[in-house]
Design a protein around this motif. Sequence first.
Motif, PDB file in Angstrom:
ATOM      1  N   ASP A  69      -0.450  -1.870  15.405  1.00  0.00           N
ATOM      2  CA  ASP A  69      -1.397  -2.500  14.467  1.00  0.00           C
ATOM      3  C   ASP A  69      -0.745  -2.772  13.112  1.00  0.00           C
ATOM      4  O   ASP A  69      -1.426  -3.109  12.144  1.00  0.00           O
ATOM      5  CB  ASP A  69      -2.652  -1.634  14.298  1.00  0.00           C
ATOM      6  N   GLY A  70       0.588  -2.567  13.037  1.00  0.00           N
ATOM      7  CA  GLY A  70       1.296  -2.821  11.783  1.00  0.00           C
ATOM      8  C   GLY A  70       1.380  -1.605  10.877  1.00  0.00           C
ATOM      9  O   GLY A  70       2.061  -1.623   9.851  1.00  0.00           O
ATOM     10  N   TYR A 105       2.234   8.275   2.809  1.00  0.00           N
ATOM     11  CA  TYR A 105       1.710   9.103   1.725  1.00  0.00           C
ATOM     12  C   TYR A 105       0.312   8.635   1.312  1.00  0.00           C
ATOM     13  O   TYR A 105      -0.586   9.454   1.090  1.00  0.00           O
ATOM     14  CB  TYR A 105       2.664   9.097   0.522  1.00  0.00           C
ATOM     15  N   LEU A 106       0.117   7.325   1.238  1.00  0.00           N
ATOM     16  CA  LEU A 106      -1.218   6.796   0.904  1.00  0.00           C
ATOM     17  C   LEU A 106      -2.271   7.364   1.856  1.00  0.00           C
ATOM     18  O   LEU A 106      -3.385   7.721   1.451  1.00  0.00           O
ATOM     19  CB  LEU A 106      -1.235   5.270   1.042  1.00  0.00           C
ATOM     20  N   TYR A 107      -1.889   7.423   3.113  1.00  0.00           N
ATOM     21  CA  TYR A 107      -2.787   7.946   4.148  1.00  0.00           C
ATOM     22  C   TYR A 107      -3.155   9.405   3.854  1.00  0.00           C
ATOM     23  O   TYR A 107      -4.333   9.778   3.858  1.00  0.00           O
ATOM     24  CB  TYR A 107      -2.095   7.801   5.505  1.00  0.00           C
ATOM     25  N   GLY A 162       0.000  -8.196  -4.895  1.00  0.00           N
ATOM     26  CA  GLY A 162       1.262  -7.569  -5.294  1.00  0.00           C
ATOM     27  C   GLY A 162       1.077  -6.227  -5.973  1.00  0.00           C
ATOM     28  O   GLY A 162       2.031  -5.653  -6.498  1.00  0.00           O
ATOM     29  N   ARG A 163      -0.171  -5.707  -5.986  1.00  0.00           N
ATOM     30  CA  ARG A 163      -0.375  -4.388  -6.581  1.00  0.00           C
ATOM     31  C   ARG A 163      -1.549  -3.669  -5.915  1.00  0.00           C
ATOM     32  O   ARG A 163      -2.438  -4.298  -5.342  1.00  0.00           O
ATOM     33  CB  ARG A 163      -0.606  -4.473  -8.091  1.00  0.00           C
ATOM     34  N   ALA A 193      -7.675  -1.132   3.020  1.00  0.00           N
ATOM     35  CA  ALA A 193      -8.174  -1.895   1.868  1.00  0.00           C
ATOM     36  C   ALA A 193      -7.099  -1.946   0.777  1.00  0.00           C
ATOM     37  O   ALA A 193      -6.866  -2.997   0.162  1.00  0.00           O
ATOM     38  CB  ALA A 193      -9.452  -1.253   1.331  1.00  0.00           C
ATOM     39  N   LEU A 194      -6.441  -0.813   0.533  1.00  0.00           N
ATOM     40  CA  LEU A 194      -5.406  -0.784  -0.505  1.00  0.00           C
ATOM     41  C   LEU A 194      -4.225  -1.687  -0.130  1.00  0.00           C
ATOM     42  O   LEU A 194      -3.698  -2.409  -0.973  1.00  0.00           O
ATOM     43  CB  LEU A 194      -4.920   0.653  -0.725  1.00  0.00           C
ATOM     44  N   LEU A 195      -3.833  -1.638   1.147  1.00  0.00           N
ATOM     45  CA  LEU A 195      -2.705  -2.478   1.576  1.00  0.00           C
ATOM     46  C   LEU A 195      -3.066  -3.941   1.503  1.00  0.00           C
ATOM     47  O   LEU A 195      -2.220  -4.802   1.238  1.00  0.00           O
ATOM     48  CB  LEU A 195      -2.278  -2.102   2.999  1.00  0.00           C
TER      49      LEU A 195
END
Length: 465
Positions: free
Chosen positions: A26-27, A321-323, A344-345, A335-337
Amino acid sequence: MHYISTRGGIEPIGFAQAVMMGLATDGGLLVPAEIPALEPARLRTWADLSFQDLALEVSTLFVGDEIPRADLKALIERSYATFSHPEVTPIVTAGETRILELFHGPTAAFKDVALQWLGNLFEYLLEREGGRLNIVGATSGDTGSAAIYGVRGKERIQIFILHPKGRVSPIQERQMTTVLDGNVHNVAVRGTFDDAQNIVKTLFNDLPFKSAYRLGAVNSINWARILAQTVYYFYAWGRITGGDTERRISFSVPTGNFGDVFAGYLARRMGLPIDRLVIATNRNDILTRFIHSGVYAVEDAVHQTLSPAMDIQIASNFERYLYYLHDGDQARVCALLDDLKRTGRLEVSAERHRQAQADFDAVAVSDAETLDQIRATYEASGYILCPHTAVGVRAARDLPEAVCLATAHPAKFGEAVVQAIGCEAPPPPSLLGLLEKEARCAELDASAEAVKEHIEATLKTVSAA
Ligand SMILES: *Cc1c(COP(=O)(O)O)cnc(C)c1O
């Protein structure tokens, strides 16, 4: 042990499948469904294990019962027999600084620790299923040679490594092109690293081609690489504390794709008493800016620095790490990705930002400071740092107790070392005589079509042989 995607788009899979999958379909990135927790009593019994025995214990936690223990043990012994130091990753002191040397493998950089093991793991799993794998990758220097040394001579694996012609250092080029095993195929692309990388991406996006030739990747998103890298955090802690679980150790980690320091984070989540983890970046400081501001923002361009293995704009392991920072909330990660892709942020909440600051320190180090650190350490102790390691040592200036990870042998980055101290570091045996050795390399235009044809033609000759 089951593995899931940081984006939530796959059914849980086992360890072997996760290793062969690399990037989740799923990327997203694969992570274990839960992080194994270690009791202090267990940790104490690990404190005087050899590197190899520790690797066996740690990997057993993540492999589960998918590989019999005796096989896993043999695989690990084989992987670290190629290291020239009996301790594999010894700790030395340079003046007051504690250095964990990770560069005693065949290509003199820390990526060997993970890629020697990953190569053997691939071979084992392929043999078991009777399969074959064609690895394709682009390199700006260190990863290519470490990957080649990880799989050279392995019957079920062919490896194609693209490098930008004339744009990697002569030593790095020779480390790749002097490996003459029949399964190793170097390609010099007439273009930049980005061109080479884009060609690889194009091939992986060509799904009929990808599945017809079973393309595999060895970049730092493979979970098996992370797992191998946690071992030296346990090892260093055991050597320094003797198993005193009341004692916490800090680490400073030269960081590019966030693989190495993420392994330290994982070790801490497993229960290893780690105090501070320092993310040490060069001028490409997206991670440092994130820890300071809570905003992860891509800059216009990659800056060239004296620590080229850390010249990276987007850190591929950051998604893991975000996870964890969002307690496994995959929808939030997506959503963040999505924000990152569109604008770009991305920005985390104030509460998550506080958590990130509790998890990591972060320091960006300039080239001038890097040179200054190489000089200062040399003058104080006679020890020569590679420029990447120097970034980590500099970043830990306020934490004199920290263990600094040495990610490459200084002889691999002679120019920076000469600039700093006026002489080169004596090369280890693995780097001697490289320029005189016979080399083999194809040269192609920077075109995905040309590379595709080259791969097809090469695989035909290989299977006919
Ligand atoms: C790859 C590399 C790094 C960065 O490691 P990451 O896991 O990408 O953060 C640092 N130093 C050297 C010498 C490297 O080859």
